[in-house]
Design an enzyme around this catalytic site. Sequence first.
Site, mmCIF file in Angstrom:
data_model
loop_
_atom_site.group_PDB
_atom_site.id
_atom_site.type_symbol
_atom_site.label_atom_id
_atom_site.label_comp_id
_atom_site.label_asym_id
_atom_site.label_seq_id
_atom_site.Cartn_x
_atom_site.Cartn_y
_atom_site.Cartn_z
ATOM 1 N N LEU A 289 23.604 7.740 42.885
ATOM 2 C CA LEU A 289 24.368 8.390 41.812
ATOM 3 C C LEU A 289 23.399 8.987 40.790
ATOM 4 O O LEU A 289 22.412 8.348 40.417
ATOM 5 C CB LEU A 289 25.219 7.309 41.147
ATOM 6 C CG LEU A 289 26.511 7.711 40.453
ATOM 7 C CD1 LEU A 289 27.438 8.465 41.403
ATOM 8 C CD2 LEU A 289 27.208 6.462 39.921
ATOM 9 N N HIS B 249 28.579 17.895 50.671
ATOM 10 C CA HIS B 249 29.197 16.731 51.302
ATOM 11 C C HIS B 249 29.718 17.153 52.675
ATOM 12 O O HIS B 249 30.335 18.216 52.799
ATOM 13 C CB HIS B 249 30.342 16.206 50.427
ATOM 14 C CG HIS B 249 30.899 14.917 50.936
ATOM 15 N ND1 HIS B 249 30.256 13.716 50.740
ATOM 16 C CD2 HIS B 249 32.001 14.654 51.665
ATOM 17 C CE1 HIS B 249 30.956 12.758 51.332
ATOM 18 N NE2 HIS B 249 32.015 13.299 51.891
ATOM 19 N N ASP C 89 31.033 12.379 44.379
ATOM 20 C CA ASP C 89 31.840 13.406 45.067
ATOM 21 C C ASP C 89 33.065 13.883 44.289
ATOM 22 O O ASP C 89 34.036 14.348 44.892
ATOM 23 C CB ASP C 89 32.299 12.881 46.452
ATOM 24 C CG ASP C 89 31.121 12.465 47.326
ATOM 25 O OD1 ASP C 89 30.075 13.114 47.238
ATOM 26 O OD2 ASP C 89 31.262 11.489 48.081
HETATM 27 C C1 GAR Z 1 24.119 16.288 55.372
HETATM 28 O O1 GAR Z 1 25.069 16.436 56.388
HETATM 29 C C2 GAR Z 1 24.807 16.157 54.024
HETATM 30 O O2 GAR Z 1 26.015 16.853 53.946
HETATM 31 C C3 GAR Z 1 25.058 14.678 53.967
HETATM 32 O O3 GAR Z 1 23.902 14.096 54.511
HETATM 33 C C4 GAR Z 1 23.374 14.961 55.507
HETATM 34 C C5 GAR Z 1 21.885 15.102 55.262
HETATM 35 O O4 GAR Z 1 21.274 15.744 56.337
HETATM 36 N N1 GAR Z 1 25.295 14.241 52.612
HETATM 37 C C6 GAR Z 1 26.123 13.252 52.314
HETATM 38 O O5 GAR Z 1 26.712 12.607 53.166
HETATM 39 C C7 GAR Z 1 26.264 12.943 50.831
HETATM 40 N N2 GAR Z 1 27.386 12.096 50.581
HETATM 41 P P1 GAR Z 1 19.796 16.307 56.196
HETATM 42 O O6 GAR Z 1 18.955 15.183 55.571
HETATM 43 O O7 GAR Z 1 19.360 16.594 57.599
HETATM 44 O O8 GAR Z 1 19.831 17.519 55.324
#
Ligand code: GAR
Length: 186
Positions: free
Chosen positions: A86, A103, A144
């Site tokens: 957060l 998200h 979120d």
């Molecule tokens: C992404 O899909 C993003 O949307 C998600 O984590 C992934 C990170 O992927 N974020 C969340 O879930 C936040 N609540 P990455 O490290 O390969 O960019």
Amino acid sequence: MKKIAILASGSGSNAENIYNYFRNSKKVKIELILTNNKNAFVIERAKKLGIKCQIFSKQELKSNYVLDILQKNNVDFVVLAGFLLLIPSNIIEKYTNKIINIHPALLPKYGGKGMYGDIVHKAVIENKEKESGITIHYVNEKYDEGAIIFQAKYNIETTDTAELLAKKIHKLEYEHFPKVIDELIR
Ligand code: GAR
């Protein structure tokens, strides 16, 4: 030149994709990557791309340590790309409407504390949802819940598993996230 800091806790594929989008820009620069996870692959990516990278603890995020880093580096805009903690109010106050998050679902569904990455995709598939997608939103003091800026939908196929859905959602993220950042920052 507008300077962006990207906060990431994991792989950092979005961070790399955003960096590549702006790499030749004369108006926008990815100034630094910040992570709370000393084992995050995003650190390797930052090294490879030659981006400054700093690691901080949860306590340092809550103190002024991270805010000081942002300000010392003259960061204008903060992007959360797979960042799982957060953001405290001291940073939100200084960067009001200048922090955005992505998200991997259609908020307000499948959001909130503990809902991130593959956990989200598993829940979406288990609930037999017909669609999922991505949400880009401003960051406030609650997980979120900030105002939604952009959403893109994906129609789930009956053959989709959580793993396949994750790939398709990532593809949507790569396509849209840099463009939305570009529009907001100009
Ligand atoms: C992404 O899909 C993003 O949307 C998600 O984590 C992934 C990170 O992927 N974020 C969340 O879930 C936040 N609540 P990455 O490290 O390969 O960019």
